[in-house]
Design an enzyme around this catalytic site. Structure first.
Site, short mmCIF file in Angstrom:
data_model
loop_
_atom_site.label_atom_id
_atom_site.label_comp_id
_atom_site.label_asym_id
_atom_site.label_seq_id
_atom_site.Cartn_x
_atom_site.Cartn_y
_atom_site.Cartn_z
CD GLU A 72 -5.97 4.40 -1.67
OE1 GLU A 72 -6.27 4.43 -0.23
OE2 GLU A 72 -7.05 4.11 -2.22
CE1 TYR A 115 -3.89 2.53 0.68
CE2 TYR A 115 -1.87 3.75 1.92
CZ TYR A 115 -3.30 3.55 1.46
OH TYR A 115 -4.25 4.73 1.45
#
Length: 397
Positions: free
Chosen positions: A207, A119
């Site tokens: 993101e 992530y």
């Protein structure tokens, strides 16, 4: 302003970031041609909506199938069929709410061999007023859940604008993510690219989830979400062109065109307030009195009669609204202007629900006089608490 995944990946690619090759499909008859332009042998078909959780989402219509909004295909024909099933159907995820969002675009891209999912995000840290990196070894999961369950698996730090991004920032991320060998160098270069893009394009959030290590040991941005500062898009006409108005709430879209700060909510009491802080306080006291606000609406300090009229029309266009509370503290915003706007709006669209008006501040006496002599069935309030009690009582009978 948000954009779609395929648009974000095109922007990433323009900066040299590693992404999979893909094609966008707007019409079902073009799906097979688009899939045929990719190498395979694995194709990934992705619904394009402004919401997360697509892979775990479900479609309302049975014809769309039960596989969610991200599907694997082993042939061009299968990829085209999956794309056709998604287009025009409503996908429901944990971020869309029960109403879901209609899929008007599908992205077909080459599949990737995945060794590790990670992530990564860049965002504006409101506490430090700096750009921050957030990374975790728990890719593919909701970062909020990771933060709640295993906060030690998240690394977050901000970049000093005086020095900007430096190589040691990238190495710090690489070591946190457990990267080795050439992957560390790739990580340092990729973080520099993402930070440069974030700053140059006036982003609010970027993101990459997941950022993957492929089965050949390379880093790749497998998914991407981007949000831009709407106040800065005038500097970036290329970004402004990416706006998809079909993904936006119709009321919020109308409000933005009249320079109104409006956010739709799920309650039954519409609010028209001047000032963000007062608007938040108004919503809080409505909840305190036992009801729910239907919107956040700040008409601003320099609202005109026409602007107030449009705001009122937007509130009344919401079928969930069972009552309206107008709460104005006049400083720059004069109470008589608000009163004239309310009268004009009610005259134009009609008043079918209870209306409570609380005015205080500049020209308050003139404002109250306009309301009281208008002939409208308006409930007057002396203060905010009184106003909230009266509108909740009127709505709940």
């Amino acid at each position: 302003m948000n954009i779609h995944e395929y648009q974000a990946k095109k922007l990433l690619q323009s900066y040299g970031a590693p992404v999979s090759d893909g094609r966008i499909v707007l019409r079902s008859e073009d799906a097979k041609t688009a899939a045929g332009e990719l190498d395979g042998p694995l194709w990934v078909v992705k619904a394009q909506i402004h919401a997360g959780g697509r892979g775990k989402g479900t479609f309302k219509e049975p014809k769309a199938g039960e596989k969610g909004g991200v599907r694997m295909a082993r042939s061009v024909t299968e990829a085209a069929e999956e794309a056709k099933k998604m287009l025009g159907h409503t996908l429901v995820t944990h971020q869309t709410g029960p109403s879901g969002k209609q899929v008007n675009r599908v992205y077909i891209e080459d599949g990737s061999g995945i060794e590790t999912e990670l992530y990564l995000a860049l965002l504006v840290d409101r506490q430090t007023s700096r750009v921050s990196f957030v990374c975790s070894t728990e890719g593919g999961m909701d970062i909020e859940q990771v933060a709640a369950d295993t906060p030690d698996k998240i690394l977050s730090f901000s970049i000093d604008p005086a020095t900007g991004y430096q190589g040691f920032h990238g190495r710090r991320i690489a070591f946190m993510l457990g990267l080795k060998g050439k992957q560390i160098k790739q990580c340092v270069a990729l973080m520099a690219t993402l930070h440069k893009m974030f700053i140059e394009k006036d982003m609010e959030m970027l993101e990459i989830n997941p950022l993957i290590v492929t089965d050949t040991g390379e880093l790749k941005c497998l998914d991407a979400k981007m949000s831009f500062d709407s106040n800065a898009t005038y500097r970036h006409p290329d970004i402004a062109e990416l706006r998809d108005e079909t993904e936006e709430d119709a009321k919020e879209l109308a409000a933005s065109k009249h320079d109104l700060n409006y956010i739709a909510l799920d309650g039954e009491i519409g609010c028209m307030v001047n000032g963000a802080g007062l608007a938040m306080a108004t919503m809080d006291i409505i909840k305190l009195k036992g009801a729910e606000p239907a919107n956040f609406l700040d008409v601003g300090g320099g609202a005109t009669k026409e602007k107030v009229t449009e705001a009122f029309k937007i509130i009344t266009s919401d079928p969930n609204v069972k009552g309206i509370l107008v709460n104005i503290f006049g400083g720059i915003m004069r109470c008589d202007v608000i009163a004239e706007g309310v009268i004009a709006a009610v005259t134009e669209v009609g008043l079918k629900v209870p209306l409570v008006v609380r005015l205080e501040g500049t020209n308050v006496d003139r404002g109250k006089e306009i309301i009281n002599t208008s002939g409208l069935d308006v409930i007057a309030a002396d203060n905010l608490s009184d106003a909230a009690e009266k509108i909740v009582k009127a709505v709940k009978g």
